[in-house]
Motif scaffolding. Structure first.
Motif, PDB file in Angstrom:
ATOM      1  N   PRO A 207       0.816  -1.060  -0.082  1.00  0.00           N
ATOM      2  CA  PRO A 207      -0.004   0.056   0.029  1.00  0.00           C
ATOM      3  C   PRO A 207       1.002   1.145   0.141  1.00  0.00           C
ATOM      4  O   PRO A 207       0.393   2.300  -0.584  1.00  0.00           O
ATOM      5  N   ASP A 208       2.010   1.317   0.734  1.00  0.00           N
ATOM      6  CA  ASP A 208       2.865   2.467   0.672  1.00  0.00           C
ATOM      7  C   ASP A 208       3.679   2.655  -0.505  1.00  0.00           C
ATOM      8  O   ASP A 208       3.642   3.740  -1.302  1.00  0.00           O
ATOM      9  N   ASP A 209       3.534   1.555  -1.250  1.00  0.00           N
ATOM     10  CA  ASP A 209       4.352   1.665  -2.835  1.00  0.00           C
ATOM     11  C   ASP A 209       3.436   2.407  -3.562  1.00  0.00           C
ATOM     12  O   ASP A 209       3.543   3.201  -4.571  1.00  0.00           O
ATOM     13  N   VAL A 210       2.136   1.885  -3.563  1.00  0.00           N
ATOM     14  CA  VAL A 210       0.921   2.377  -4.344  1.00  0.00           C
ATOM     15  C   VAL A 210       0.820   3.814  -4.095  1.00  0.00           C
ATOM     16  O   VAL A 210       0.724   4.817  -5.108  1.00  0.00           O
ATOM     17  N   SER A 211       0.743   4.418  -3.081  1.00  0.00           N
ATOM     18  CA  SER A 211       0.748   5.779  -2.442  1.00  0.00           C
ATOM     19  C   SER A 211       1.770   6.624  -2.957  1.00  0.00           C
ATOM     20  O   SER A 211       1.480   7.638  -3.601  1.00  0.00           O
ATOM     21  N   ALA A 212       3.029   5.963  -2.951  1.00  0.00           N
ATOM     22  CA  ALA A 212       4.012   6.754  -3.454  1.00  0.00           C
ATOM     23  C   ALA A 212       4.210   6.872  -4.659  1.00  0.00           C
ATOM     24  O   ALA A 212       4.442   8.207  -5.291  1.00  0.00           O
ATOM     25  N   VAL A 213       3.864   5.781  -5.451  1.00  0.00           N
ATOM     26  CA  VAL A 213       4.089   6.138  -7.060  1.00  0.00           C
ATOM     27  C   VAL A 213       2.803   6.747  -7.621  1.00  0.00           C
ATOM     28  O   VAL A 213       3.292   7.737  -8.532  1.00  0.00           O
ATOM     29  N   SER A 214       1.739   6.681  -6.924  1.00  0.00           N
ATOM     30  CA  SER A 214       0.576   7.475  -7.574  1.00  0.00           C
ATOM     31  C   SER A 214       1.024   9.278  -7.050  1.00  0.00           C
ATOM     32  O   SER A 214       0.643  10.039  -7.860  1.00  0.00           O
ATOM     33  N   ALA A 215       1.237   9.474  -5.924  1.00  0.00           N
ATOM     34  CA  ALA A 215       1.698  10.677  -5.567  1.00  0.00           C
ATOM     35  C   ALA A 215       2.738  11.301  -6.445  1.00  0.00           C
ATOM     36  O   ALA A 215       2.613  12.522  -6.914  1.00  0.00           O
ATOM     37  N   TRP A 216       3.943  10.644  -6.967  1.00  0.00           N
ATOM     38  CA  TRP A 216       4.949  11.231  -7.831  1.00  0.00           C
ATOM     39  C   TRP A 216       4.250  11.299  -9.013  1.00  0.00           C
ATOM     40  O   TRP A 216       4.724  12.500  -9.804  1.00  0.00           O
ATOM     41  N   LEU A 217       3.796  10.157  -9.754  1.00  0.00           N
ATOM     42  CA  LEU A 217       3.142  10.305 -11.127  1.00  0.00           C
ATOM     43  C   LEU A 217       2.207  11.699 -11.317  1.00  0.00           C
ATOM     44  O   LEU A 217       2.452  12.319 -12.167  1.00  0.00           O
ATOM     45  N   ALA A 218       1.406  11.868 -10.408  1.00  0.00           N
ATOM     46  CA  ALA A 218       0.372  12.937 -10.253  1.00  0.00           C
ATOM     47  C   ALA A 218       0.833  14.352 -10.246  1.00  0.00           C
ATOM     48  O   ALA A 218       0.292  15.250 -10.680  1.00  0.00           O
ATOM     49  N   ALA A 219       2.235  14.404  -9.728  1.00  0.00           N
ATOM     50  CA  ALA A 219       2.886  15.647  -9.508  1.00  0.00           C
ATOM     51  C   ALA A 219       3.820  15.973 -10.831  1.00  0.00           C
ATOM     52  O   ALA A 219       4.443  16.903 -10.593  1.00  0.00           O
ATOM     53  N   GLN A 220       3.776  15.222 -11.589  1.00  0.00           N
ATOM     54  CA  GLN A 220       4.780  15.449 -12.871  1.00  0.00           C
ATOM     55  C   GLN A 220       4.187  16.315 -13.899  1.00  0.00           C
ATOM     56  O   GLN A 220       3.036  15.935 -14.375  1.00  0.00           O
ATOM     57  N   PRO A 221       4.954  17.040 -14.481  1.00  0.00           N
ATOM     58  CA  PRO A 221       4.381  17.797 -15.688  1.00  0.00           C
ATOM     59  C   PRO A 221       4.328  16.716 -16.676  1.00  0.00           C
ATOM     60  O   PRO A 221       5.146  16.014 -16.868  1.00  0.00           O
ATOM     61  N   VAL A 222       3.587  17.005 -17.859  1.00  0.00           N
ATOM     62  CA  VAL A 222       3.299  16.286 -19.234  1.00  0.00           C
ATOM     63  C   VAL A 222       4.233  16.617 -20.107  1.00  0.00           C
ATOM     64  O   VAL A 222       4.230  17.604 -20.465  1.00  0.00           O
ATOM     65  N   ALA A 223       5.442  16.001 -20.519  1.00  0.00           N
ATOM     66  CA  ALA A 223       6.197  16.206 -21.618  1.00  0.00           C
ATOM     67  C   ALA A 223       5.537  15.874 -22.988  1.00  0.00           C
ATOM     68  O   ALA A 223       4.779  15.391 -23.147  1.00  0.00           O
ATOM     69  N   ALA A 224       6.358  16.849 -23.955  1.00  0.00           N
ATOM     70  CA  ALA A 224       6.071  16.590 -25.341  1.00  0.00           C
ATOM     71  C   ALA A 224       4.539  16.483 -25.756  1.00  0.00           C
ATOM     72  O   ALA A 224       4.116  15.862 -26.817  1.00  0.00           O
ATOM     73  N   GLY A 225       3.860  17.369 -25.000  1.00  0.00           N
ATOM     74  CA  GLY A 225       2.373  17.655 -25.224  1.00  0.00           C
ATOM     75  C   GLY A 225       1.567  16.331 -24.993  1.00  0.00           C
ATOM     76  O   GLY A 225       0.697  16.121 -25.450  1.00  0.00           O
ATOM     77  N   GLY A 226       2.295  15.261 -24.563  1.00  0.00           N
ATOM     78  CA  GLY A 226       1.744  14.196 -23.832  1.00  0.00           C
ATOM     79  C   GLY A 226       1.525  13.012 -24.831  1.00  0.00           C
ATOM     80  O   GLY A 226       0.751  12.030 -24.835  1.00  0.00           O
ATOM     81  N   LYS A 227       2.061  13.487 -26.071  1.00  0.00           N
ATOM     82  CA  LYS A 227       2.087  12.430 -27.222  1.00  0.00           C
ATOM     83  C   LYS A 227       2.819  11.118 -27.137  1.00  0.00           C
ATOM     84  O   LYS A 227       3.812  11.162 -26.509  1.00  0.00           O
TER      85      LYS A 227
END
Length: 254
Positions: A207-227
């Motif tokens: 559960p801690d892994d899931v929380s950490a991965v989702s928190a980090w991913l959600a805080a990242q900007p989307v590069a290259a227009g998301g393509k």
């Protein structure tokens, strides 16, 4: 939450009627051939029901649970529509909307949303302490060899915007949505075509892994227009159902 879903279901009913009638695929004619690929203007009224939850043009909404579908790889979107229709994923409102639609028609819907080139909003501020975010970053970028957890970037691309035609991006998604999907794979509520590599990986996550991965991913900007990328720089670490076109490391070594 239950009351909210009931209200959403009542809202979707009239839109679903518009959706099915405009598509010519109401239950009585569901078996008829799907139409040929339509222009964006012609598709807009046919996917009206989708935008109630997924936002205008599939951009997502501030709700936090329904994901963005605009610009996702067409193969990935088509696979998910088929998964919902055929019971590998479970969400009654989605099944209600597409249960009578043919494979070809679902693929046409997927191609419509995949072709939309829309800007991503900036990410929200990080929602976890620095140590948790660092744990998430390591798992995303490096994985954990000791626990047989591959890095997310090994399959979803170095920029984490996915790989055409069938691997989704992981950025531009709400933390709640990422949490719920990893949890659904871990518990068997979400499934994919065999071999279900995501289910295998999710079961290794705490559960801690899931929380950490989702928190980090959600805080990242989307590069290259998301393509999505055209290819992965190296073979995938494991075979995954639905992406047979991508080389796998173990097979490439033979």
């Amino acid at each position: 939450m239950i009351d909210r879903l009931h209200r959403l279901h009542r809202l979707l009913r009239p839109l679903a009627v518009v959706f099915f009638l405009s598509a010519g695929l109401a239950a009585g004619v569901a078996a008829q051939p799907a139409p040929t690929t339509a222009a964006p203007a012609a598709m807009a009224p046919r996917v009206l029901a989708c935008t109630v939850c997924h936002g205008k043009e599939g951009r997502a909404t501030p709700d936090g649970y329904f994901p963005r579908i605009a610009g996702k790889p067409a193969g990935y979107l088509a696979n998910q529509l088929l998964n919902f229709r055929d019971g590998r994923r479970s969400y009654p409102q989605m099944t209600y909307l597409i249960e009578h639609l043919t494979d070809d028609y679902l693929r046409e819907m997927a191609e419509h949303f995949a072709a939309l080139d829309l800007p991503y909003p900036p990410p929200p501020p990080p929602q976890a302490p620095p140590a948790v975010l660092e744990q998430g970053r390591r798992l995303v970028q490096q994985g954990d060899v000791a626990r047989n957890i591959p890095a997310c970037v090994a399959c979803h691309g170095a920029a984490m915007t996915g790989v055409a035609p069938s691997i989704p991006g992981l950025l531009g998604l709400p933390r709640d949505y990422l949490n719920s999907q990893l949890g659904a794979w871990k518990t068997g509520q979400r499934r994919a075509h065999a071999p279900d590599c995501m289910a295998d990986i999710a079961r290794q996550l705490t559960p801690d892994d899931v929380s950490a991965v989702s928190a980090w991913l959600a805080a990242q900007p989307v590069a290259a227009g998301g393509k999505p990328a055209r290819t992965l720089p190296a073979a995938m670490p494991a075979r995954c159902g639905g992406v047979a076109e991508v080389p796998v490391a173990a097979e490439a070594a033979r």
